[in-house]
Design a protein around this motif. Structure first.
Motif, PDB file in Angstrom:
ATOM      1  N   ALA A  68     -27.172  41.387  11.042  1.00 43.18           N
ATOM      2  CA  ALA A  68     -26.720  40.345  11.969  1.00 43.18           C
ATOM      3  C   ALA A  68     -25.655  40.906  12.921  1.00 43.18           C
ATOM      4  N   TYR A  69     -24.769  41.724  12.385  1.00 47.74           N
ATOM      5  CA  TYR A  69     -23.772  42.413  13.215  1.00 47.74           C
ATOM      6  C   TYR A  69     -24.464  43.291  14.242  1.00 47.74           C
ATOM      7  N   LYS A  70     -25.463  44.062  13.777  1.00 49.62           N
ATOM      8  CA  LYS A  70     -26.185  44.965  14.685  1.00 49.62           C
ATOM      9  C   LYS A  70     -26.878  44.198  15.798  1.00 49.62           C
ATOM     10  N   ALA A  71     -27.394  43.015  15.465  1.00 46.21           N
ATOM     11  CA  ALA A  71     -28.088  42.202  16.462  1.00 46.21           C
ATOM     12  C   ALA A  71     -27.122  41.765  17.571  1.00 46.21           C
ATOM     13  N   ALA A  72     -25.926  41.287  17.175  1.00 48.35           N
ATOM     14  CA  ALA A  72     -24.933  40.887  18.175  1.00 48.35           C
ATOM     15  C   ALA A  72     -24.457  42.086  18.987  1.00 48.35           C
ATOM     16  N   LYS A  73     -24.261  43.216  18.303  1.00 46.54           N
ATOM     17  CA  LYS A  73     -23.750  44.426  18.976  1.00 46.54           C
ATOM     18  C   LYS A  73     -24.744  44.939  20.007  1.00 46.54           C
ATOM     19  N   ILE A  74     -26.011  44.923  19.675  1.00 41.26           N
ATOM     20  CA  ILE A  74     -27.006  45.465  20.599  1.00 41.26           C
ATOM     21  C   ILE A  74     -27.106  44.599  21.853  1.00 41.26           C
ATOM     22  N   LEU A  75     -26.960  43.289  21.695  1.00 42.23           N
ATOM     23  CA  LEU A  75     -26.979  42.412  22.868  1.00 42.23           C
ATOM     24  C   LEU A  75     -25.713  42.604  23.707  1.00 42.23           C
ATOM     25  N   LYS A  76     -24.563  42.735  23.047  1.00 45.68           N
ATOM     26  CA  LYS A  76     -23.300  42.965  23.760  1.00 45.68           C
ATOM     27  C   LYS A  76     -23.383  44.239  24.590  1.00 45.68           C
ATOM     28  N   ASP A  77     -23.918  45.301  23.976  1.00 43.50           N
ATOM     29  CA  ASP A  77     -23.982  46.592  24.658  1.00 43.50           C
ATOM     30  C   ASP A  77     -24.993  46.583  25.802  1.00 43.50           C
ATOM     31  N   LYS A  78     -26.155  45.983  25.569  1.00 46.20           N
ATOM     32  CA  LYS A  78     -27.209  45.983  26.589  1.00 46.20           C
ATOM     33  C   LYS A  78     -26.819  45.171  27.828  1.00 46.20           C
ATOM     34  N   PHE A  79     -26.057  44.099  27.613  1.00 46.95           N
ATOM     35  CA  PHE A  79     -25.775  43.182  28.718  1.00 46.95           C
ATOM     36  C   PHE A  79     -24.287  43.126  29.083  1.00 46.95           C
ATOM     37  N   ASN A  80     -23.539  44.137  28.596  1.00 46.36           N
ATOM     38  CA  ASN A  80     -22.129  44.281  28.966  1.00 46.36           C
ATOM     39  C   ASN A  80     -21.329  42.984  28.771  1.00 46.36           C
ATOM     40  N   ILE A  81     -21.507  42.383  27.606  1.00 44.53           N
ATOM     41  CA  ILE A  81     -20.785  41.151  27.269  1.00 44.53           C
ATOM     42  C   ILE A  81     -19.381  41.523  26.782  1.00 44.53           C
ATOM     43  N   ASN A  82     -18.356  40.951  27.392  1.00 46.19           N
ATOM     44  CA  ASN A  82     -16.989  41.327  27.008  1.00 46.19           C
ATOM     45  C   ASN A  82     -16.254  40.227  26.250  1.00 46.19           C
ATOM     46  N   THR A  83     -17.016  39.223  25.758  1.00 48.35           N
ATOM     47  CA  THR A  83     -16.451  38.249  24.822  1.00 48.35           C
ATOM     48  C   THR A  83     -17.082  38.504  23.454  1.00 48.35           C
ATOM     49  N   GLY A  84     -16.642  37.768  22.444  1.00 48.97           N
ATOM     50  CA  GLY A  84     -17.106  38.037  21.089  1.00 48.97           C
ATOM     51  C   GLY A  84     -17.786  36.853  20.436  1.00 48.97           C
ATOM     52  N   LEU A 110     -30.126  37.026  17.295  1.00 49.78           N
ATOM     53  CA  LEU A 110     -30.735  37.333  18.598  1.00 49.78           C
ATOM     54  C   LEU A 110     -31.115  36.059  19.335  1.00 49.78           C
ATOM     55  N   ARG A 111     -31.764  35.131  18.635  1.00 47.79           N
ATOM     56  CA  ARG A 111     -32.211  33.892  19.266  1.00 47.79           C
ATOM     57  C   ARG A 111     -31.018  33.021  19.668  1.00 47.79           C
ATOM     58  N   GLY A 112     -30.015  32.969  18.777  1.00 52.21           N
ATOM     59  CA  GLY A 112     -28.853  32.134  19.052  1.00 52.21           C
ATOM     60  C   GLY A 112     -27.973  32.680  20.166  1.00 52.21           C
ATOM     61  N   MET A 113     -27.713  33.995  20.149  1.00 50.77           N
ATOM     62  CA  MET A 113     -26.840  34.572  21.172  1.00 50.77           C
ATOM     63  C   MET A 113     -27.532  34.629  22.525  1.00 50.77           C
ATOM     64  N   ASN A 114     -28.849  34.672  22.541  1.00 48.76           N
ATOM     65  CA  ASN A 114     -29.587  34.573  23.810  1.00 48.76           C
ATOM     66  C   ASN A 114     -29.224  33.260  24.510  1.00 48.76           C
ATOM     67  N   LYS A 115     -29.057  32.208  23.720  1.00 46.94           N
ATOM     68  CA  LYS A 115     -28.675  30.913  24.283  1.00 46.94           C
ATOM     69  C   LYS A 115     -27.178  30.851  24.612  1.00 46.94           C
ATOM     70  N   LEU A 116     -26.334  31.253  23.634  1.00 51.59           N
ATOM     71  CA  LEU A 116     -24.891  31.111  23.834  1.00 51.59           C
ATOM     72  C   LEU A 116     -24.371  32.004  24.966  1.00 51.59           C
ATOM     73  N   TRP A 117     -24.925  33.204  25.089  1.00 51.35           N
ATOM     74  CA  TRP A 117     -24.516  34.110  26.163  1.00 51.35           C
ATOM     75  C   TRP A 117     -25.368  33.933  27.423  1.00 51.35           C
ATOM     76  N   ASP A 118     -26.299  32.960  27.385  1.00 53.62           N
ATOM     77  CA  ASP A 118     -27.114  32.610  28.555  1.00 53.62           C
ATOM     78  C   ASP A 118     -27.803  33.852  29.140  1.00 53.62           C
ATOM     79  N   LEU A 119     -28.500  34.598  28.257  1.00 57.64           N
ATOM     80  CA  LEU A 119     -29.129  35.851  28.681  1.00 57.64           C
ATOM     81  C   LEU A 119     -30.490  35.636  29.334  1.00 57.64           C
ATOM     82  N   GLY A 120     -31.157  34.521  29.022  1.00 55.40           N
ATOM     83  CA  GLY A 120     -32.433  34.214  29.654  1.00 55.40           C
ATOM     84  C   GLY A 120     -33.591  35.084  29.211  1.00 55.40           C
ATOM     85  N   LEU A 121     -33.497  35.672  28.013  1.00 52.45           N
ATOM     86  CA  LEU A 121     -34.572  36.544  27.517  1.00 52.45           C
ATOM     87  C   LEU A 121     -35.713  35.710  26.937  1.00 52.45           C
TER      88      LEU A 121
END
Length: 289
Positions: A68-84, A110-121
């Motif tokens: 679960a940590y890896k899932a959040a980290k990979i999205l943060k890194d791919k989309f330059n998210i600077n919040t946590g 992955l599914r949840g952070m796509n919504k919370l970070w509004d990634l549109g994937l």
């Protein structure tokens, strides 16, 4: 902002290992389906640029080892998210059980952070990212029922299997997936007919589904862990229509259609096994949150 996402367990109705690939992974062919036993993953946005994992289960790591940590980290890194994000995992799926609990938690993130970070994937894009995290994560992003090939990341959706009870039982032992694959001889095992299982599901044929359950990893796990072999035999004795080990084990599941037989199977196993669950097959695919 908070979001609660269910992370259901999976079982393998069929698991075949075809050969070992040049990259060190094994070429797999599996039919998997999700069942109504799920972790609850709560996601909360935080201002600090970090990922926090919280769980009451002591066997769940709270650092980068957690999928679960890896899932959040990979999205943060791919989309330059600077919040946590703070990720709270309420475990209901047994840990290290062959039920993809960790992979399903990662898929939920992955599914949840796509919504919370509004990634549109799209869900396909999320599944592709999931393949970078672990072999079962892509399937868990989709959910439902599917034929999975490659390392498990090449997914072909299938209709829901015939409706039935799934009684899951996990003995109080751990099984090393790496050790099981290391001792597997793909040239001498009886390989299940994946296409027969796919056909049974398409036809809604419960009897054929039961007859075509198969898992090549049983050839190793049942030999090295007699507790799993004994559990399979007990399930048959208590009246299951068909019995199989899920993944590399040690969880074993039995299929039954009638409530009375489910109760007999459940009660019989509860007499000596702590982790027993009677659940339904979910069958349907996930949708974007």
């Amino acid at each position: 902002m908070k979001l609660l996402v269910k992370a259901p367990a999976k079982i393998n109705l069929s698991l075949d290992v075809l050969y070992k690939r040049e990259d060190g992974f094994h070429e797999l062919e599996m039919v998997m389906t999700t069942v109504d036993l799920a972790d609850r993953v709560e996601l909360e946005l935080i201002k600090d640029d970090r990922i926090i994992i919280q769980s009451q289960t002591r066997f769940v790591p709270d650092d980068e080892r957690n999928l679960a940590y890896k899932a959040a980290k990979i999205l943060k890194d791919k989309f330059n998210i600077n919040t946590g994000v703070s990720i709270s995992i309420e475990k209901h799926i047994p840990v290290a059980a062959g039920l993809a609990g960790g992979s399903s938690d990662a898929a939920a993130v992955l599914r949840g952070m796509n919504k919370l970070w509004d990634l549109g994937l799209s869900i396909d894009e999320l599944a592709k990212i999931g393949a970078e995290i672990g072999s079962d994560v892509s399937f868990c992003v989709y959910g439902g029922t599917a034929l999975a090939k490659g390392r498990g990341e090449v997914i072909t959706p299938l209709p829901p299997p015939p409706n039935c009870w799934v009684v899951l039982s996990k003995p109080s032992i751990g099984v090393s997936t790496g050790e099981v694959y290391e001792h597997l001889d793909v040239n001498t095992v009886n390989h299940p007919s994946t296409q027969s299982m796919v056909r049974a599901i398409h036809n809604g044929d419960y009897e054929s589904m039961c007859n075509n359950l198969g898992n090549v990893l049983e050839s190793v796990t049942l030999t090295r862990y007699p507790e799993v072999k004994n559990l399979k035999e007990d399930m048959k004795r208590f009246g299951a229509d068909a019995v199989l080990m899920s993944g590399s084990g040690p969880t074993v599941f039995g299929l039954v259609q009638h409530d009375s037989r489910m109760q007999r199977l459940y009660n019989g196993l509860r007499g000596y096994c702590n982790q027993v669950y009677a659940v339904r097959i979910l069958g349907k695919k996930n949708e974007l949150l």
